[in-house]
Design an enzyme around this catalytic site. Structure first.
Site, PDB file in Angstrom:
ATOM      1  CG  ASN A 108      12.489   1.900   9.854  1.00  0.00           C
ATOM      2  OD1 ASN A 108      12.453   1.558  11.032  1.00  0.00           O
ATOM      3  ND2 ASN A 108      13.384   1.422   9.004  1.00  0.00           N
ATOM      4  CG  HIS A 110      18.199   1.180   7.732  1.00  0.00           C
ATOM      5  ND1 HIS A 110      17.935  -0.121   8.151  1.00  0.00           N
ATOM      6  CD2 HIS A 110      19.323   1.108   6.990  1.00  0.00           C
ATOM      7  CE1 HIS A 110      18.860  -0.931   7.673  1.00  0.00           C
ATOM      8  NE2 HIS A 110      19.718  -0.215   6.958  1.00  0.00           N
ATOM      9  CG  ASP A 151      15.420  -1.029   5.498  1.00  0.00           C
ATOM     10  OD1 ASP A 151      16.276  -1.933   5.633  1.00  0.00           O
ATOM     11  OD2 ASP A 151      14.636  -0.676   6.410  1.00  0.00           O
TER      12      ASP A 151
HETATM   13  C1  GRF Z   1      18.834   1.497  16.092  1.00  0.00           C
HETATM   14  O1  GRF Z   1      20.173   1.291  15.742  1.00  0.00           O
HETATM   15  C2  GRF Z   1      18.028   1.764  14.862  1.00  0.00           C
HETATM   16  O2  GRF Z   1      18.756   2.383  13.828  1.00  0.00           O
HETATM   17  C3  GRF Z   1      17.645   0.396  14.429  1.00  0.00           C
HETATM   18  O3  GRF Z   1      17.419  -0.349  15.614  1.00  0.00           O
HETATM   19  C4  GRF Z   1      18.178   0.245  16.659  1.00  0.00           C
HETATM   20  C5  GRF Z   1      17.232   0.566  17.779  1.00  0.00           C
HETATM   21  O4  GRF Z   1      17.930   1.009  18.864  1.00  0.00           O
HETATM   22  N1  GRF Z   1      16.438   0.440  13.617  1.00  0.00           N
HETATM   23  P1  GRF Z   1      17.089   1.640  20.097  1.00  0.00           P
HETATM   24  O5  GRF Z   1      16.098   0.589  20.546  1.00  0.00           O
HETATM   25  O6  GRF Z   1      16.414   2.874  19.596  1.00  0.00           O
HETATM   26  O7  GRF Z   1      18.152   1.932  21.125  1.00  0.00           O
END
Ligand code: GRF
Length: 208
Positions: A108, A110, A151
């Protein structure tokens, strides 16, 4: 060759960073074999289609219960036989059975330096609002393996980003994406694809 399935819910800029990395060769030994979204309107699905990547929408809203969704969700994932599952802004809770079956094969991204500003309720802009509210001077992003917590899995890569005067949550989010997320997520995938990441005593270890 690492077969990667990417799970998305929104704009897909992290998916795009992965697609670009594979196409440019900065991510080696990897192919994106599918994209799954819970949101049929996710622009991330358009990005997949544009690059000829198999894609499917499956949403808890289309099932009578979460258990029924989870069962079908795992079936679809298993059919696609991923070596690695990447959560790139995926907003649906991963079923415990999937975490068990794909132990240390789900990562993931984050948008904070875990353990700051993470856990239940910390997603999207909320993360950056909390960082500005606290007045931190450095933020960043984290790639981690997914475990049963939120997380909480082994941290693979992190990258720091400076907070600047006048930052709004939107400006800060974009800087964290550009300077951190879109760099460390592709890099983590390339490391995993080349067997350079292992987990020992609950911590991710990277061999150079
Ligand atoms: C990103 O900010 C990521 O860190 C979080 O969700 C957002 C997804 O953005 N988990 P995208 O769909 O990749 O533009």
């Amino acid at each position: 060759m690492l077969d990667v399935v990417v799970l998305v819910s929104g704009g897909g800029t992290n998916l795009q960073a992965i697609i670009d990395g594979v196409e440019s060769g900065s991510i080696t030994n990897t192919r994106i074999t599918g994209v799954i979204s819970n949101n049929k309107n996710a622009y991330a699905l358009e990005r997949a289609k544009k690059h000829g990547v198999r894609n499917q929408c499956i949403s808890p809203k289309d099932f009578a219960s979460r258990d029924e969704f989870n069962e079908r969700f795992i079936e679809v994932i298993d059919e696609w036989k991923p070596d690695l599952i990447v959560l790139a802004g995926f907003l649906v809770v991963i079923p415990p059975a999937m975490i068990e079956r794909y132990r240390n094969r789900i990562v993931n991204i984050h948008p904070s330096l875990i353990p700051s500003f993470c856990g239940t309720g910390f997603y999207g802009l909320k993360v950056h609002e909390a960082a500005l509210e606290r007045g931190v001077k450095v933020v960043g992003a984290t790639v981690h393996f997914v475990d049963e917590g939120t997380d909480t899995g082994p941290i693979i890569l992190q990258k720091a980003v400076e907070v600047e005067a006048g930052d709004t949550p939107e400006i800060l989010q974009k800087r964290v994406m550009q300077q951190a997320e879109w760099k460390i997520l592709p890099r983590a995938i390339d490391l995993i694809a080349n067997g350079k990441v292992s987990v020992c005593d609950g911590k991710a270890v990277i061999s150079q």
